[in-house]
Design a protein around this motif. Sequence first.
Motif, PDB file in Angstrom:
ATOM      1  N   VAL A 158       0.354 -16.893   2.396  1.00  0.00           N
ATOM      2  CA  VAL A 158       0.495 -16.836   3.857  1.00  0.00           C
ATOM      3  C   VAL A 158      -0.431 -17.843   4.527  1.00  0.00           C
ATOM      4  N   LEU A 159      -1.683 -17.881   4.095  1.00  0.00           N
ATOM      5  CA  LEU A 159      -2.635 -18.842   4.656  1.00  0.00           C
ATOM      6  C   LEU A 159      -2.224 -20.276   4.345  1.00  0.00           C
ATOM      7  N   ALA A 160      -1.742 -20.508   3.120  1.00  0.00           N
ATOM      8  CA  ALA A 160      -1.331 -21.861   2.734  1.00  0.00           C
ATOM      9  C   ALA A 160      -0.146 -22.339   3.558  1.00  0.00           C
ATOM     10  N   SER A 161       0.800 -21.439   3.861  1.00  0.00           N
ATOM     11  CA  SER A 161       1.967 -21.857   4.654  1.00  0.00           C
ATOM     12  C   SER A 161       1.544 -22.301   6.050  1.00  0.00           C
ATOM     13  N   ARG A 162       0.555 -21.626   6.631  1.00  0.00           N
ATOM     14  CA  ARG A 162       0.045 -22.057   7.941  1.00  0.00           C
ATOM     15  C   ARG A 162      -0.649 -23.418   7.837  1.00  0.00           C
ATOM     16  N   LEU A 163      -1.393 -23.611   6.752  1.00  0.00           N
ATOM     17  CA  LEU A 163      -2.057 -24.902   6.577  1.00  0.00           C
ATOM     18  C   LEU A 163      -1.037 -26.025   6.415  1.00  0.00           C
ATOM     19  N   TYR A 164       0.052 -25.759   5.683  1.00  0.00           N
ATOM     20  CA  TYR A 164       1.097 -26.772   5.534  1.00  0.00           C
ATOM     21  C   TYR A 164       1.640 -27.195   6.903  1.00  0.00           C
ATOM     22  N   PHE A 165       1.883 -26.192   7.756  1.00  0.00           N
ATOM     23  CA  PHE A 165       2.445 -26.488   9.077  1.00  0.00           C
ATOM     24  C   PHE A 165       1.500 -27.366   9.894  1.00  0.00           C
ATOM     25  N   TYR A 166       0.226 -26.973   9.980  1.00  0.00           N
ATOM     26  CA  TYR A 166      -0.724 -27.739  10.803  1.00  0.00           C
ATOM     27  C   TYR A 166      -1.090 -29.067  10.151  1.00  0.00           C
ATOM     28  N   TYR A 167      -0.957 -29.148   8.844  1.00  0.00           N
ATOM     29  CA  TYR A 167      -1.138 -30.429   8.147  1.00  0.00           C
ATOM     30  C   TYR A 167      -0.089 -31.436   8.624  1.00  0.00           C
ATOM     31  N   SER A 168       1.161 -31.018   8.647  1.00  0.00           N
ATOM     32  CA  SER A 168       2.229 -31.886   9.138  1.00  0.00           C
ATOM     33  C   SER A 168       2.096 -32.140  10.636  1.00  0.00           C
ATOM     34  N   TYR A 169       1.717 -31.109  11.380  1.00  0.00           N
ATOM     35  CA  TYR A 169       1.622 -31.236  12.844  1.00  0.00           C
ATOM     36  C   TYR A 169       0.529 -32.223  13.249  1.00  0.00           C
ATOM     37  N   SER A 170      -0.601 -32.201  12.541  1.00  0.00           N
ATOM     38  CA  SER A 170      -1.689 -33.124  12.882  1.00  0.00           C
ATOM     39  C   SER A 170      -1.284 -34.573  12.626  1.00  0.00           C
ATOM     40  N   TYR A 171      -0.518 -34.816  11.561  1.00  0.00           N
ATOM     41  CA  TYR A 171      -0.052 -36.178  11.298  1.00  0.00           C
ATOM     42  C   TYR A 171       1.046 -36.580  12.280  1.00  0.00           C
ATOM     43  N   GLU A 172       1.838 -35.620  12.726  1.00  0.00           N
ATOM     44  CA  GLU A 172       2.870 -35.933  13.719  1.00  0.00           C
ATOM     45  C   GLU A 172       2.238 -36.312  15.054  1.00  0.00           C
ATOM     46  N   LEU A 173       1.151 -35.646  15.416  1.00  0.00           N
ATOM     47  CA  LEU A 173       0.478 -35.929  16.686  1.00  0.00           C
ATOM     48  C   LEU A 173      -0.115 -37.327  16.707  1.00  0.00           C
ATOM     49  N   THR A 174      -0.486 -37.855  15.536  1.00  0.00           N
ATOM     50  CA  THR A 174      -1.059 -39.209  15.473  1.00  0.00           C
ATOM     51  C   THR A 174      -0.011 -40.271  15.140  1.00  0.00           C
ATOM     52  N   GLY A 175       1.249 -39.867  14.983  1.00  0.00           N
ATOM     53  CA  GLY A 175       2.311 -40.823  14.710  1.00  0.00           C
ATOM     54  C   GLY A 175       2.363 -41.315  13.275  1.00  0.00           C
ATOM     55  N   ASP A 176       1.752 -40.577  12.348  1.00  0.00           N
ATOM     56  CA  ASP A 176       1.695 -40.996  10.946  1.00  0.00           C
ATOM     57  C   ASP A 176       2.482 -40.051  10.047  1.00  0.00           C
ATOM     58  N   LEU A 177       3.582 -39.517  10.551  1.00  0.00           N
ATOM     59  CA  LEU A 177       4.313 -38.489   9.821  1.00  0.00           C
ATOM     60  C   LEU A 177       4.903 -39.016   8.513  1.00  0.00           C
ATOM     61  N   ALA A 178       5.274 -40.297   8.491  1.00  0.00           N
ATOM     62  CA  ALA A 178       5.899 -40.847   7.277  1.00  0.00           C
ATOM     63  C   ALA A 178       4.918 -40.922   6.109  1.00  0.00           C
ATOM     64  N   GLU A 179       3.603 -40.954   6.389  1.00  0.00           N
ATOM     65  CA  GLU A 179       2.615 -41.108   5.324  1.00  0.00           C
ATOM     66  C   GLU A 179       2.575 -39.911   4.374  1.00  0.00           C
ATOM     67  N   ILE A 180       2.896 -38.728   4.871  1.00  0.00           N
ATOM     68  CA  ILE A 180       2.704 -37.517   4.063  1.00  0.00           C
ATOM     69  C   ILE A 180       4.007 -37.032   3.439  1.00  0.00           C
ATOM     70  N   ARG A 181       5.086 -37.806   3.549  1.00  0.00           N
ATOM     71  CA  ARG A 181       6.366 -37.327   3.016  1.00  0.00           C
ATOM     72  C   ARG A 181       6.301 -37.096   1.507  1.00  0.00           C
ATOM     73  N   GLY A 182       5.702 -38.041   0.795  1.00  0.00           N
ATOM     74  CA  GLY A 182       5.571 -37.873  -0.649  1.00  0.00           C
ATOM     75  C   GLY A 182       4.696 -36.683  -1.012  1.00  0.00           C
ATOM     76  N   ASN A 183       3.630 -36.465  -0.243  1.00  0.00           N
ATOM     77  CA  ASN A 183       2.753 -35.323  -0.510  1.00  0.00           C
ATOM     78  C   ASN A 183       3.462 -34.002  -0.226  1.00  0.00           C
ATOM     79  N   LEU A 184       4.291 -33.970   0.834  1.00  0.00           N
ATOM     80  CA  LEU A 184       5.054 -32.753   1.133  1.00  0.00           C
ATOM     81  C   LEU A 184       6.052 -32.445   0.016  1.00  0.00           C
ATOM     82  N   LEU A 185       6.679 -33.477  -0.530  1.00  0.00           N
ATOM     83  CA  LEU A 185       7.600 -33.274  -1.652  1.00  0.00           C
ATOM     84  C   LEU A 185       6.867 -32.720  -2.874  1.00  0.00           C
ATOM     85  N   ALA A 186       5.669 -33.244  -3.121  1.00  0.00           N
ATOM     86  CA  ALA A 186       4.876 -32.739  -4.255  1.00  0.00           C
ATOM     87  C   ALA A 186       4.462 -31.289  -4.019  1.00  0.00           C
TER      88      ALA A 186
END
Length: 487
Positions: A158-186
């Motif tokens: 449960v805690l990890a799922s929230r971290l995943y969301f804010y991990y993606s959200y923080s990169y989206e706010l800075t315009g770097d969403l494409a950088e973490i695509r490979g990490n999200l797949l992993a």
Amino acid sequence: MTQDVEMKDHQTPSQSVSLSVPSTLQHLKEIASVIETGSHAKEIRRIMRAIRLTMGLRRKLTASVISAFLNFALVPGSDVHARLSGFVPKEGEHDMEVDTATSVTQTPAKHVLPELEIYCYLLVLLFLIDQKKYNEAKDCSSASIARVKSLNRRTLDVLASRLYFYYSYSYELTGDLAEIRGNLLALHRIATLRHDELGQETLLNLLLRNYLHYNLYDQAEKLRSKAPRFEAHSNQQFCRYLFYLGKIRTIQLEYTDAKESLLQAARKAPIAAQGFRILCNKWAILVRLLLGEIPERTTFMQKGMEKALRPYFELTNAVRIGDLELFRTVAEKFAGTFSADRTNNLIVRLRHNVIRTGLRNISISYSRISLVDVAKKLRLDSANPVADAESIAAKAIRDGAIDATLDHANGWVVSKETGDIYSTTEPQLAFNSRIAFCLNMHNEAVRALRFPPNTHKEKEGAEKRRERQQQEQELAQHIAEEDDDDF
């Protein structure tokens, strides 16, 4: 007695409040104890309750409170404590004294639970995002994800799922969403191997959002079709999945499936998640228009949505009338809104529906009309409007949009007499679709029923029964309010 009265009168308001209302730090300590209890008992529901309580305190978090809580929950001088403390700015000494004074009496644990450590990451990350320190939030989220990867505990899901969301959200706010695509797949692969279903559905939605953000609809559909199937555990994540699925189906011209997914997402979304529901309704309105349907007026008059849906109401009115000139005017007037909603592509597709609606109205009004008059009434602005009107009428007749014949020699469109619609199968098909919709809703409601585990197997005492009833009431309240933090 007089001395006691005078002493009470000299009490400051802040002192009386502090005596009656627990501080934010005290609430965080109670949440930490809930997490510890849930970790030892392996009860996921307790950790979910801790997260809900944290979201209620989110607006009250300050740097001094978080620093004091880190001193309480983590071992001072440890790597985790030093790393997280580096993200929290130092505030006034007076605030620190007030907060740390309450934590001096409790010494930090010698061995910190992984759940409590990940919770500290989440708390700092929420604070940084709320303070709009997005670059620091990126660094903190990356460090938290690296730590989560090294842990394999189901109580962390449960805690990890929230971290995943804010991990993606923080990169989206800075315009770097494409950088973490490979990490999200992993991370999705790791969650699948660990049978972390909540993490799977969260990461799948984050990946779909990542692809759709860059208009990579084909890649999103390939991922969605190849992803493992499992039962949805979170209503919020399921709503997101339906919305992304509706967008993919819309772009792929599968309007019937798209309409069903979008309407279901809007219906299942929490009432407080107004922004999400508005977005679902915008796409659903356009899909219904592309299907040749006209949404009901009540769709645009929902509470709190009138202003946001106003451009789509005027667009619907233009399509309903079949006025091509009015359609162009509305499209130009609200071009900025449609561009921000990323629905420009769908509105370009609607032009053909406007022409077809106008042609249907003409076919109903006239038993015979020349192609020249059809071109004038439709306000076609092409180089050869008569030829365009003839091709449009021919395609409408072939698709069954109008019941007419085309007299090419005389340049006429001859309408056939309107028959009795109840002699056709159209009422039966409409009735069947309504029955299927109601049965589907009933089946989903049955699948969504929740029961406390093993309550029928054990004989419980009065105290345990009261505790269980309190947990059931909290769960029922959570389901009713549908906590919409992620929306």
